[in-house]
Scaffold this motif. Sequence first.
Motif: not given
Length: 834
Positions: A495-499
């Motif tokens: 999820i952090a990488l998607t951000t």
Amino acid sequence: MMEEEELEFVEELEAVLQLTPDVQLAIEQVFPSQDPLDRADFNAVEYINTLFPTEQSLANIDEVVNKIRLKIRRLDDNIRTVVRGQTNVGQDGRQALEEAQKAIQQLFGKIKDIKDKAEKSEQMVKEITRDIKQLDHAKRHLTTSITTLNHLHMLAGGVDSLEAMTRRRQYGEVANLLQGVMNVLEHFHKYMGIPQIRQLSERVKAAQTELGQQILADFEEAFPSQGTKRPGGPSNVLRDACLVANILDPRIKQEIIKKFIKQHLSEYLVLFQENQDVAWLDKIDRRYAWIKRQLVDYEEKYGRMFPREWYMTERIAVEFCHVTRTELAKIMRTRAKEIEVKLLLFAIQRTTNFEGFLAKRFSGCTLTDGTLKKLESPPPSTNPFLEDEPTPEMEELVMEKGDLDQPKKPKAPDNPFHGIVSKCFEPHLYVYIESQDKNLGELIDRFVADFKAQGPPKPNTDEGGAVLPSCADLFVYYKKCMVQCSQLSTGEPMIALTTIFQKYLREYAWKILSGNLPKTTSSSGGLTISSLLKEKEGSEVAKFTLEELCLICSILSTAEYCLATTQQLEEKLKEKVDVSLTERINLTGEMDTFSTVISSSIQLLVQDLDAACDPALTAMSKMQWQNVEHVGDQSPYVTSVILHIKQNVPIIRDNLASTRKYFTQFCIKFANSFIPKFITHLFKCKPISMVGAEQLLLELDTHSLKMVLLDLPSIGSQVVRKAPASYTKIVVKGMTRAEMILKVVMAPHEPLVVFVDNYIKLLTDCNTETFQKILDMKGLKRSEQSSMLELLRQRLPTPPSGPEGSSSLSLLAPTPEQESSRIRKLEKLIKKRL
């Protein structure tokens, strides 16, 4: 006399026999008849008329009467026979009943005799078989007794032998004997109330307990917990002891396994203590090399000592993984500040490689539910974005662009050991995420610098209108990051990488795409004094150069590629992440950003071509149309408009060959902008003579423009394609309106009623404002116009809804092109006042 009596009798019957409808219906169902005499509603008059329909038929009346009398006599005979027959029915019935009673009494006597004989036969059979049953019971009890005594003998002898073998540590014989004793003991469960049987059962339990303690002691002696010295080789006694442990309480087996593995890994805990140099991540290879050597050593020395179904090699490896995960997590918490991204990726790569080694060697059958959460395979996907590939090297920063074109390879089976060690790295993946944030920021800056250094795409080359190379590089890097992160974790780090992906997709759209679009007066910060004071009337306006047109098309194609690839990236991220986190992955905002870039690019192309046609339309409105005396060739302004279209449209079409649908949008938006503007300038042509109107309408100006606009999508192309139906409909509708306006102008304005009716008939969206503009084009005075406007108001079927004339100046809802046209009108108005 006899006939009179019969008639009186019939009348009495008719008076008495009045049957109900239900009875009559039942009679008809039981005795169906077609004879009119049998009908309930019999009518004598109708029946006679049927027999004698004419006067001539009365000649046969005697014959008919004789037939009827004969029928009556037959009926009387039948009735008489039936009545006489009923007189003897009662007597015959009583006689038949008496005979039946006598037959029943005889039958009852015979049945009783049969029953008595059957009872006597049964008694005789019982007496005959009584002795046989006794013998059968005796045989069964004797067999059971012999079997039980045999089992008891085996149990007693087995217990004695078991105790003796236990004392002598003859585990090989004990393993076979103990299983047999336990099987025999199962037959005596229902005899536990007998003291001798209960005593034997207790002796067996005592022997099992003693065996368990003795085997544990033997293993403790052979593999002491303290120290690292081990026996020179396996022991046959211990191998047989393991066979016995398989039969004993499972806790004995678990205790043996636990102590052996603990002793086997005691050296590992000493060598890789937290204070040792080899314990840090940079030397993580040594941990895995150590366990590989130990597994080889175990197979050579102890492989035959433990039963194969104990899976001791796998158990040692699994316990090593648990210990390693705990130790690594503890040391990384202590030295968290020393963790760098390269070091972290190196450790993760080596760890995942080791987990892959375990998956190839072992089946994972010893893993318990609480030990490891086995990853579920994602559902099969038809997503064209990024095929699954073998694990890339973690040290690589950018993958080759050719990877996207490689054929999809079969996906490897799930690894049951995935995450058994590498799970400890998940809390520290923020280092990887921060590193990717920094790398992507530098990548975007490099893209900006490269674009400034290389400049826009050169015209008349293969680069014109092509996707910018930086776009493919960006998504290739995204692929590499996504694959890496999914191998590390499918939870919150994804999820952090998607951000991070979302952040730099927006930056790419703003800095590389929108930031490099050519600037126009309307899009470069609003109106300026110089732009307001600059005379544009009758002069050529600034146009985009060929290089700028190619750049706009290239940016549009790149934005379209980014839009499609971002959608595929979103689908792939949802496949990689945990199912519970799927809803948190949403790249809709970024796709909208690229859609905005596409719309802006199309808008610039439309504005450029639209602005190039403005001087020609202005020249059209300034012509002295009332002085035109004869119809000639097409006007110069039409030639100028066609020239600009033929110059710009082929360039745009060729550079948008890969995005045909957006070229169609460009054509539609240009038509929606140009046609209302043409009609607006058409209204400025006043006054206009009949000949001038013919010059504008007939096979000249307006018709020429209409033909060029219909041919716009394929103009200047060697391959002629039929224009899209949606585009053709817009052009036909708009230019037909212009033609209708000119037809109204050409029509004589007297008589007034005919002129007004003709206007209402030709213009479906007629209103007073448009009508007044047409009157101005005809050069009529205000005094003449007032009566005609009043007549129009009376002739209109219903008043126009909304602001008057709102539908006469545009074909669709206000578009950005129309808004831009309004801004230019405002410029002219301010310029005049200045």
